[in-house]
Every structure is written in C-alpha cells, then in structure tokens.
Design a protein around this motif. Structure first.
Motif, PDB file in Angstrom:
ATOM      1  N   ARG A  21       0.987  -1.199   0.141  1.00 50.51           N
ATOM      2  CA  ARG A  21      -0.225  -0.111  -0.043  1.00 50.51           C
ATOM      3  C   ARG A  21       0.829   1.196  -0.078  1.00 50.51           C
ATOM      4  NH1 ARG A  21      -3.571  -0.123   4.757  1.00 50.51           N
ATOM      5  NH2 ARG A  21      -4.869  -1.554   3.585  1.00 50.51           N
ATOM      6  N   GLU A  35      -3.250   0.392  -3.525  1.00 52.79           N
ATOM      7  CA  GLU A  35      -2.598  -1.010  -3.119  1.00 52.79           C
ATOM      8  C   GLU A  35      -2.248  -1.554  -4.595  1.00 52.79           C
ATOM      9  OE1 GLU A  35      -4.909  -3.198  -0.835  1.00 52.79           O
ATOM     10  OE2 GLU A  35      -4.935  -1.906   1.106  1.00 52.79           O
ATOM     11  N   VAL A  70      -0.565  -6.819   4.273  1.00 54.18           N
ATOM     12  CA  VAL A  70      -0.330  -5.687   3.683  1.00 54.18           C
ATOM     13  C   VAL A  70       0.940  -4.935   4.130  1.00 54.18           C
ATOM     14  CG1 VAL A  70      -1.363  -3.137   3.293  1.00 54.18           C
ATOM     15  CG2 VAL A  70      -2.777  -5.293   3.318  1.00 54.18           C
TER      16      VAL A  70
END
Length: 253
Positions: free
Chosen positions: A18, A25, A64
């Motif tokens: 991200r 993203e 992430v």
C-alpha cells in the motif's frame, strides 16, 4: 519492445503493498519481493513473530505492507523485482574487429537508470543478479554518454564499469566545464587522465613496433625497402593522430 516502468500489474499475487501518500494498493508476489534483501529480512522477522504469537487473527492487515514512495518509483521497484530486466541485446557485427553495439530499443534509458532504478536497487538492497544487469545497461550507454557513465560509475564504486566507459571518453580538453563537472571528484579525474595516457602510449608503442614484414616474411627484394619506408612514414603520421575515445576507423589513413 518498450517496457513501461510507471505501471505494474501482478497476476499471481499473494500479498499487497500500500502506498502511504494516497492509499493505492498493488497486488504483489511475496516470492518476487524477496529479491530484495530488505523485504526478505522483513518477511523473516514477521513470519517468526507470527509463529510465536499465532492468535488466529482474521484481519487482512497482516498481508499488507505500507511504503512511503512516489507512485512511479514504487511501480518501477515492483516491476524490477517481479520482472527483472534482461541484458541489452547486442547487434550483429559486420567485422570481427567492430566494437560491441547494442540495440537501442533494448537499453533502459539512462535518466531512468541513474535517477530511479539504481537508487531503488541500493535502497532496497536488490539481489546482485539484478544489479549486474543494471550495470550492463549502464555500460551500454558509454559509447554515447561516456563522461556521464564514467562519472556515475566512479562515484558509486563501479570500478570495472568506470574503466570500461573511460575508453569512450574524448580528450578532456574537448569538454566544456559543465560537462567535466560530471566527474565526481579529483581522484576520479586523475584516474581518467592516467587511463587515457596509458591507452595512448600503449597504442603508439604497438603501432611503432609493428613491422610490415615481420621477420622478413613476405618481403619483396625489388620493392621491399620502398614499402618499408612508406609504412614507416605512415605509421609515424598515424601515431600523431591517436587520441583517446577514437575508433580505429577514425584514426586510419
């Protein structure tokens, strides 16, 4: 085929990166990211921590990674790791003594190399196999941007590339002051002067020692002396024309 370094897409993703500034993203491959020592160490630490505190978290945040990079730079980094560039393609030679030339369409543009890819490769400790190919692309620019390639290679400790690029550098007196400033420091300037002087002396010594009839082989009894005198005049004249950065065709009589 021209490669776009400002866009990126991964079809077999198992992780996400991200972009902090705008939240964009990018689906990515963990395996590809591990071509970077930085990401490889990060995964090793995080995986160990997850094993020690396996609480069965159901959130999606664990897969992430947030990075603070410019959008274009991040796309270039991800492309570099997922689809490492191939070396520049060599063009066919018309003669066995012709210098190596590369297909311009297969060479990464010099501004992109210097200001983006080498910076990212250093920042994220990209594996040597990729770094080696980037250096090949850098050196492919030496025939047309010799001083810039030499200066960059010298500044970043690429001694072999700097030496190879120096053979294309013209006599330093032929450059403007703004161009000479591409040489990063006095040591690099002095090394370049010495390399140029060594090459000129070596070529002149080689030319001076070359006989038209080695060991009298092929010497003609009637025209031998005239031929040798003619060759002696021509090679001495050619010696005075040998300069740095010139090809044999440019110095031929």
């Amino acid at each position: 085929m021209t490669v776009s370094w400002t866009t990126f897409q991964c079809n077999n993703s198992d992780f996400r990166v991200r972009l902090i500034p705008d939240g964009t993203e990018y689906p990515v491959s963990r395996l590809a990211l591990q071509r970077s020592e930085v990401f490889r160490d990060m995964f090793a630490c995080c995986d160990t921590a997850n094993q020690e505190t396996s609480s069965g978290s159901e959130g999606g945040e664990e897969d992430v990674l947030e990075l603070h990079e410019k959008s274009g730079d991040l796309a270039a980094l991800l492309r570099l790791l997922h689809d490492p560039p191939a070396p520049p393609s060599e063009l066919p030679r018309t003669g066995k003594f012709d210098p190596i030339a590369h297909d311009p369409a297969t060479i990464i543009p010099l501004p992109l190399l210097l200001s983006v890819l080498f910076v990212l490769a250093d920042k994220y400790a990209v594996e040597e196999a990729i770094g080696s190919v980037l250096r090949q692309h850098l050196l492919a620019h030496a025939p047309t941007h010799a001083l810039e390639v030499y200066g960059f290679a010298s500044w970043h400790g690429m001694d072999w590339e700097a030496s190879a690029a120096s053979q294309y550098v013209l006599p330093l007196a032929s450059y403007r002051f703004e161009e000479v400033k591409l040489i990063p420091n006095v040591a690099a300037y002095h090394k370049l002067v010495r390399l140029q002087d060594f090459r000129v002396k070596a070529l002149r010594d080689l030319l001076l020692g070359e006989e038209i009839f080695p060991h009298s082989y092929g010497e003609c009894s009637s025209q031998g002396r005239k031929t040798m005198d003619s060759w002696d005049r021509q090679r001495k004249a050619l010696m005075g024309r040998i300069e740095c950065g010139e090809s044999s065709s440019e110095t031929s009589l």
